[in-house]
Design a protein around this motif. Structure first.
Motif, PDB file in Angstrom:
ATOM      1  N   UNK A 123      13.143  -2.600  40.362  1.00 21.05           N
ATOM      2  CA  UNK A 123      12.755  -1.410  39.612  1.00 21.05           C
ATOM      3  C   UNK A 123      13.880  -1.075  38.642  1.00 21.05           C
ATOM      4  N   UNK A 124      13.535  -0.907  37.376  1.00 22.19           N
ATOM      5  CA  UNK A 124      14.543  -0.618  36.359  1.00 22.19           C
ATOM      6  C   UNK A 124      14.268   0.743  35.731  1.00 22.19           C
ATOM      7  N   UNK A 125      15.349   1.403  35.320  1.00 19.50           N
ATOM      8  CA  UNK A 125      15.277   2.723  34.700  1.00 19.50           C
ATOM      9  C   UNK A 125      15.911   2.617  33.311  1.00 19.50           C
ATOM     10  N   UNK A 126      15.200   2.085  32.325  1.00 15.36           N
ATOM     11  CA  UNK A 126      15.833   1.797  31.031  1.00 15.36           C
ATOM     12  C   UNK A 126      16.429   3.007  30.337  1.00 15.36           C
ATOM     13  N   UNK A 133      25.105   4.238  30.196  1.00 12.69           N
ATOM     14  CA  UNK A 133      25.974   3.294  29.491  1.00 12.69           C
ATOM     15  C   UNK A 133      26.599   3.934  28.259  1.00 12.69           C
ATOM     16  N   UNK A 134      25.791   4.637  27.474  1.00 12.48           N
ATOM     17  CA  UNK A 134      26.299   5.276  26.261  1.00 12.48           C
ATOM     18  C   UNK A 134      27.319   6.356  26.609  1.00 12.48           C
ATOM     19  N   UNK A 135      27.081   7.092  27.708  1.00 10.37           N
ATOM     20  CA  UNK A 135      28.031   8.125  28.125  1.00 10.37           C
ATOM     21  C   UNK A 135      29.406   7.531  28.386  1.00 10.37           C
ATOM     22  N   UNK A 136      29.434   6.369  29.033  1.00 10.84           N
ATOM     23  CA  UNK A 136      30.707   5.701  29.286  1.00 10.84           C
ATOM     24  C   UNK A 136      31.370   5.264  27.985  1.00 10.84           C
ATOM     25  N   UNK A 138      31.005   6.593  24.865  1.00 11.18           N
ATOM     26  CA  UNK A 138      31.451   7.670  23.981  1.00 11.18           C
ATOM     27  C   UNK A 138      32.568   8.500  24.602  1.00 11.18           C
ATOM     28  N   UNK A 139      32.777   8.363  25.908  1.00 14.54           N
ATOM     29  CA  UNK A 139      33.762   9.206  26.574  1.00 14.54           C
ATOM     30  C   UNK A 139      35.138   8.559  26.692  1.00 14.54           C
ATOM     31  N   UNK A 140      35.283   7.302  26.286  1.00 15.55           N
ATOM     32  CA  UNK A 140      36.569   6.643  26.453  1.00 15.55           C
ATOM     33  C   UNK A 140      36.781   5.529  25.454  1.00 15.55           C
ATOM     34  N   UNK A 141      37.546   4.534  25.870  1.00 17.53           N
ATOM     35  CA  UNK A 141      37.937   3.444  24.984  1.00 17.53           C
ATOM     36  C   UNK A 141      37.112   2.183  25.211  1.00 17.53           C
ATOM     37  N   UNK A 142      36.076   2.279  26.011  1.00 16.40           N
ATOM     38  CA  UNK A 142      35.269   1.101  26.295  1.00 16.40           C
ATOM     39  C   UNK A 142      34.405   0.748  25.090  1.00 16.40           C
ATOM     40  N   UNK A 143      34.320  -0.556  24.810  1.00 17.10           N
ATOM     41  CA  UNK A 143      33.501  -1.043  23.706  1.00 17.10           C
ATOM     42  C   UNK A 143      32.133  -1.520  24.179  1.00 17.10           C
ATOM     43  N   UNK A 144      32.041  -1.866  25.444  1.00 21.40           N
ATOM     44  CA  UNK A 144      30.759  -2.236  26.050  1.00 21.40           C
ATOM     45  C   UNK A 144      30.878  -2.024  27.549  1.00 21.40           C
ATOM     46  N   UNK A 145      29.735  -1.804  28.199  1.00 20.39           N
ATOM     47  CA  UNK A 145      29.738  -1.394  29.611  1.00 20.39           C
ATOM     48  C   UNK A 145      28.467  -1.890  30.270  1.00 20.39           C
ATOM     49  N   UNK A 146      28.619  -2.692  31.325  1.00 13.40           N
ATOM     50  CA  UNK A 146      27.459  -3.181  32.071  1.00 13.40           C
ATOM     51  C   UNK A 146      27.722  -2.966  33.556  1.00 13.40           C
ATOM     52  N   UNK A 147      26.940  -2.083  34.185  1.00  9.58           N
ATOM     53  CA  UNK A 147      27.058  -1.890  35.627  1.00  9.58           C
ATOM     54  C   UNK A 147      26.144  -2.891  36.314  1.00  9.58           C
ATOM     55  N   UNK A 152      30.018  -1.992  40.832  1.00  9.57           N
ATOM     56  CA  UNK A 152      30.720  -3.124  40.216  1.00  9.57           C
ATOM     57  C   UNK A 152      30.283  -3.215  38.759  1.00  9.57           C
ATOM     58  N   UNK A 153      31.271  -3.278  37.871  1.00  8.29           N
ATOM     59  CA  UNK A 153      31.011  -3.139  36.447  1.00  8.29           C
ATOM     60  C   UNK A 153      31.808  -4.157  35.645  1.00  8.29           C
ATOM     61  N   UNK A 154      31.245  -4.555  34.511  1.00  6.25           N
ATOM     62  CA  UNK A 154      31.940  -5.422  33.559  1.00  6.25           C
ATOM     63  C   UNK A 154      32.048  -4.666  32.237  1.00  6.25           C
ATOM     64  N   UNK A 155      33.254  -4.634  31.655  1.00  6.73           N
ATOM     65  CA  UNK A 155      33.449  -3.891  30.418  1.00  6.73           C
ATOM     66  C   UNK A 155      34.170  -4.745  29.383  1.00  6.73           C
ATOM     67  N   UNK A 156      34.000  -4.347  28.124  1.00 12.50           N
ATOM     68  CA  UNK A 156      34.781  -4.896  27.024  1.00 12.50           C
ATOM     69  C   UNK A 156      35.650  -3.774  26.497  1.00 12.50           C
ATOM     70  N   UNK A 157      36.949  -4.031  26.303  1.00 12.35           N
ATOM     71  CA  UNK A 157      37.862  -2.958  25.925  1.00 12.35           C
ATOM     72  C   UNK A 157      39.075  -3.503  25.171  1.00 12.35           C
ATOM     73  N   UNK A 158      39.788  -2.588  24.515  1.00  8.58           N
ATOM     74  CA  UNK A 158      41.066  -2.916  23.919  1.00  8.58           C
ATOM     75  C   UNK A 158      42.157  -2.824  24.997  1.00  8.58           C
ATOM     76  N   UNK A 159      43.206  -3.619  24.897  1.00 14.32           N
ATOM     77  CA  UNK A 159      44.248  -3.574  25.928  1.00 14.32           C
ATOM     78  C   UNK A 159      45.133  -2.343  25.791  1.00 14.32           C
ATOM     79  N   UNK A 160      45.513  -1.710  26.894  1.00 12.59           N
ATOM     80  CA  UNK A 160      46.493  -0.621  26.841  1.00 12.59           C
ATOM     81  C   UNK A 160      47.830  -1.145  26.300  1.00 12.59           C
TER      82      UNK A 160
END
Length: 222
Positions: A123-126, A133-136, A138-147, A152-160
């Motif tokens: 069952x999916x909740x698009x 996903x968008x909330x994550x 717009x709220x930080x430095x993440x460029x992409x977010x997949x839970x 457990x999550x995979x993200x794309x981000x700039x390095x600190x």
């Protein structure tokens, strides 16, 4: 009923050509997958006719599903979400047919529970998933977010800054922050899988995995 019947042993049956269903059907078709779309609304049928393998039928009617060869498909996607009754009836028909994999769209937690109870395998909740996903993003430095599942999550981000100029072994990110750098993409270079010897620069993109909260903390580092 019109246009095309499946003559295949296993493929994907996509029921409902709203935004969700049409995106799935069009993508599968573009990837060369064996797909058949089913839609009751003649306006949507006209819109997608000639662009997708398509039949016009009411999938809430079990006889219609039988006639279009619903039993021949190994996977079915129920993209109908606006009508709870139709969604449940279609999913129930697929369960009665013994469809090996049923993916069903839900628009609320209650809707999802009903679909699960009657036998939907996934069952999916698009809308909810997209909003989260968008909330994550717009709220930080993440460029992409997949839970993926259970946090457990995979993200794309700039390095600190503290990781820039150092190898992964030197910065010891996994031990310090509980996240794993899977790979690194440098400008003008191919993606590479990360090793302890991989050196991080300010312009790199990191692909990281871990628990969502730990990733958020790591991404929040200056």
């Amino acid at each position: 009923m019109a246009e095309k019947k499946p003559d295949r042993d296993a493929g994907v049956l996509v029921i409902g050509l709203g935004r969700f269903g049409s995106a799935i059907a069009a993508t599968l078709d573009r990837l060369g997958q064996d797909v058949l779309a089913v839609e009751q609304d003649p306006n949507l049928v006209a819109q997608w006719s000639g662009r997708l393998p398509l039949v016009e039928a009411d999938a809430s009617n079990p006889e219609a599903l039988e006639q279009l060869g619903g039993r021949d498909f190994g996977v079915a996607v129920v993209g109908v979400g606006s009508s709870l009754e139709a969604s449940v009836l279609i999913t129930g028909n697929l369960v009665d047919m013994g469809t090996p994999q049923i993916w069903a769209k839900a628009i609320s937690a209650e809707h999802g529970r009903i679909l699960t109870r009657i036998g939907a395998h996934h069952v999916v909740f698009p809308e909810a998933d997209a909003g989260k996903r968008v909330a994550h993003l717009v709220s930080g430095k993440l460029l992409d977010y997949i839970e993926v599942e259970d946090g457990f999550t995979i993200v794309k981000m700039r390095p600190p800054k503290e990781a820039q100029g150092f190898t992964l072994g030197q910065s010891n990110i996994r031990k310090r922050y509980g996240v794993t750098v899977i790979g690194v993409k440098s400008p003008g270079a191919d993606f590479v899988y990360a090793t302890p010897e991989t050196r991080i620069s300010a312009n790199d993109l990191l692909i990281c995995s871990g628990h969502a909260e730990l990733l958020e903390r790591f991404a929040a580092r200056p």
